[in-house]
Enzyme design. Sequence first.
Site, PDB file in Angstrom:
ATOM      1  N   ILE A 278      83.595 -25.332  37.217  1.00  0.00           N
ATOM      2  CA  ILE A 278      83.435 -25.426  38.671  1.00  0.00           C
ATOM      3  C   ILE A 278      82.825 -26.771  39.043  1.00  0.00           C
ATOM      4  O   ILE A 278      82.131 -27.392  38.228  1.00  0.00           O
ATOM      5  CB  ILE A 278      82.570 -24.260  39.223  1.00  0.00           C
ATOM      6  CG1 ILE A 278      82.729 -24.113  40.738  1.00  0.00           C
ATOM      7  CG2 ILE A 278      81.102 -24.443  38.832  1.00  0.00           C
ATOM      8  CD1 ILE A 278      82.123 -22.822  41.291  1.00  0.00           C
ATOM      9  N   CYS A 279      83.091 -27.225  40.277  1.00  0.00           N
ATOM     10  CA  CYS A 279      82.445 -28.410  40.839  1.00  0.00           C
ATOM     11  C   CYS A 279      82.218 -28.123  42.321  1.00  0.00           C
ATOM     12  O   CYS A 279      82.128 -26.958  42.708  1.00  0.00           O
ATOM     13  CB  CYS A 279      83.297 -29.666  40.618  1.00  0.00           C
ATOM     14  SG  CYS A 279      84.839 -29.676  41.545  1.00  0.00           S
ATOM     15  N   GLN A 280      82.167 -29.141  43.144  1.00  0.00           N
ATOM     16  CA  GLN A 280      81.926 -28.913  44.570  1.00  0.00           C
ATOM     17  C   GLN A 280      83.187 -28.447  45.304  1.00  0.00           C
ATOM     18  O   GLN A 280      83.142 -27.525  46.089  1.00  0.00           O
ATOM     19  CB  GLN A 280      81.375 -30.180  45.226  1.00  0.00           C
ATOM     20  CG  GLN A 280      80.868 -29.963  46.645  1.00  0.00           C
ATOM     21  CD  GLN A 280      79.680 -29.009  46.699  1.00  0.00           C
ATOM     22  OE1 GLN A 280      78.808 -29.042  45.846  1.00  0.00           O
ATOM     23  NE2 GLN A 280      79.661 -28.148  47.700  1.00  0.00           N
TER      24      GLN A 280
END
Length: 118
Positions: free
Chosen positions: A85-87
Site C-alpha cells: 500500500i501507499c498513499q
Amino acid sequence: MIINALIIIFLLWFLYQRFAPVKGIQQISTMELKAELKNKHKQFIDVRTPHEFRTKHIKGFRNIPLSELPAQTGQLSKDREVVVICQSGMRSMKASKLLKKQGFTSITNVKGGMNTWR
C-alpha cells in the site's frame, strides 16, 4: 505524417505500459483489505515515506519506503504473499512491479491506497 504516427504509437505504448494491469499482481480495494488483515501468513508493506507512515498507517503494516525497497527485499519471504500500500496506489504499483522482477510470485496492490482507507 509518418513521424506523427510513430509519436502517437509511442505515446499509446507508454500509457499502456504505465497503466495496464501487470500479470501476476492482484488488485484489491481497501474494503477487501480489511478482511485480509487478519491473515497472519501475509506480509503487509507500506511503501510511503516514514513521515507519511507516522502520520497515519494501518496496524499490521510495516514501513519500507519505496526508495529503500530494492535494498530490503531480502527481509521479505518470497514464499508468502506481499500486500503493498501507499498513499494513492501509484508507488505501491511501482513497488509491486519491483517485487515481481525480484522473483516474488504472490503480490497484491491496494488500489486507491490510504486515500481510500476508512
